[in-house]
Design an enzyme around this catalytic site. Structure first.
Site, PDB file in Angstrom:
ATOM      1  N   PRO A   2       0.795  -1.215   0.000  1.00 19.90           N
ATOM      2  CA  PRO A   2       0.000   0.000   0.000  1.00 19.90           C
ATOM      3  C   PRO A   2       0.828   1.265   0.000  1.00 19.90           C
ATOM      4  CG  PRO A   2      -0.043  -1.095   2.136  1.00 19.90           C
ATOM      5  CD  PRO A   2       1.090  -1.635   1.377  1.00 19.90           C
ATOM      6  N   GLU A   3       0.430   2.180  -0.847  1.00 18.89           N
ATOM      7  CA  GLU A   3       0.995   3.520  -0.829  1.00 18.89           C
ATOM      8  C   GLU A   3      -0.087   4.449  -0.269  1.00 18.89           C
ATOM      9  OE1 GLU A   3       2.888   4.483  -4.584  1.00 18.89           O
ATOM     10  OE2 GLU A   3       3.156   2.375  -5.054  1.00 18.89           O
TER      11      GLU A   3
END
Length: 268
Positions: A2-3
């Site tokens: 995840p960013e």
DNA sequence: TCTAACCTGATC
DNA sequence: GATCAGGTTAGA
């Protein structure tokens, strides 16, 4: 995994189902995930969840006493009412009887409890720079002004900007037409403006699309993102550029696989 | 500044 | 069997 947009998707999806609930029981199955404090299971039991925040790629779960700082790294997930499997390392039982679980196939993620907000802020300030959607252009320019080296490396540097990872770095650089291995010290005023605008538009569009699900990202309710359908370079090595039709190039920049168009993206 | 390490699973 | 993966960090 995840960013920034994915982490934002997790906290937005969990807010309505977690806020106001008291944790009745905590079970830690994999202590290596947790920055250990002997009595953590006991300590978290009975705490009321007041809300969720994000800073860069960090999730902050706020209680009526202290906060839990969570980094999902590559494969971490926070799931409300998720199915408990062999990768479920922490189980939170809520007063409603519902379960929140932390699942992480590769076990890279980390969870840490902070009693004092000041100590938490100090910890975050040492690791996370500007928030891409909150920074002014002046702040952005100032932060880059002291840096030199590959543009992509700077975008990935969490101490400069918090929240950009490999997907969005490539997408942002395509959007503003700059090559990843161009040098930040060579950027013109106009380049900086274009880069600033590209960061904000890519990140906010990605949040609106619910993030990118490449293989296994899910939000807190198990929902996939849609932004992967709009990726123009990430994961498209050797395919045609959507803008000019030429073949997209792949290389290693800042130690990460990087895809770009050597025609549409200018070297600096 | 770069590489290896941390881990497991999917795909080549 | 080797390689690759939305990340970070310690150590050469």
């Amino acid at each position: 995994m995840p960013e920034l947009p994915e982490v934002e998707g997790v906290i937005r999806s969990l807010r309505p189902v977690l806020t106001g609930q008291t944790i009745t029981q905590v079970q830690i199955n994999t202590p290596s995930i947790v920055y250990l404090r002997e009595d953590l299971e006991l300590l978290l039991s009975g705490l009321k969840i007041l809300g969720l925040r994000r800073r860069g790629k960090y999730i902050i779960l706020d209680f009526d006493h202290g906060s839990l700082l969570i980094h999902l790294r590559m494969t971490g997930k926070l799931l409300h009412q998720g199915e408990v499997d062999k990768h479920s390392h922490i189980l939170f039982t809520l007063e409603s009887g519902e379960i929140l679980l932390y699942r992480d196939v590769r076990k890279f993620g980390r969870v840490q409890y902070f009693e004092e907000e000041g100590v938490l802020q100090e910890y975050l300030n040492r690791r996370v720079g500007l928030e891409p959607l909150e920074m002014t252009f002046t702040e952005f320019k100032l932060a880059l002004g002291r840096k030199k080296g590959d543009i992509k490396r700077i975008l990935l540097d969490q101490k400069v900007l918090g929240g950009i990872g490999n997907i969005y770095a490539d997408e942002i650089l395509f959007e503003c037409g700059l090559q990843p291995q161009g040098k930040v010290e060579n950027l013109t005023q106009k380049d900086l403006e274009n880069l600033y605008v590209a960061i904000q538009s890519i990140i906010s569009n990605a949040i609106q699309a619910g993030g990118s699900t490449i293989r296994d990202y899910r939000d807190g309710l198990g929902k996939e993102g849609n932004f992967q359908q709009r990726h123009k370079v990430y994961g498209r090595a050797h395919l045609n550029c959507v803008q000019c039709g030429r073949t997209l190039v792949k290389n290693q920049t800042a130690g990460r696989t990087t895809v770009y168009c050597s025609y549409c993206q200018k070297m600096r």
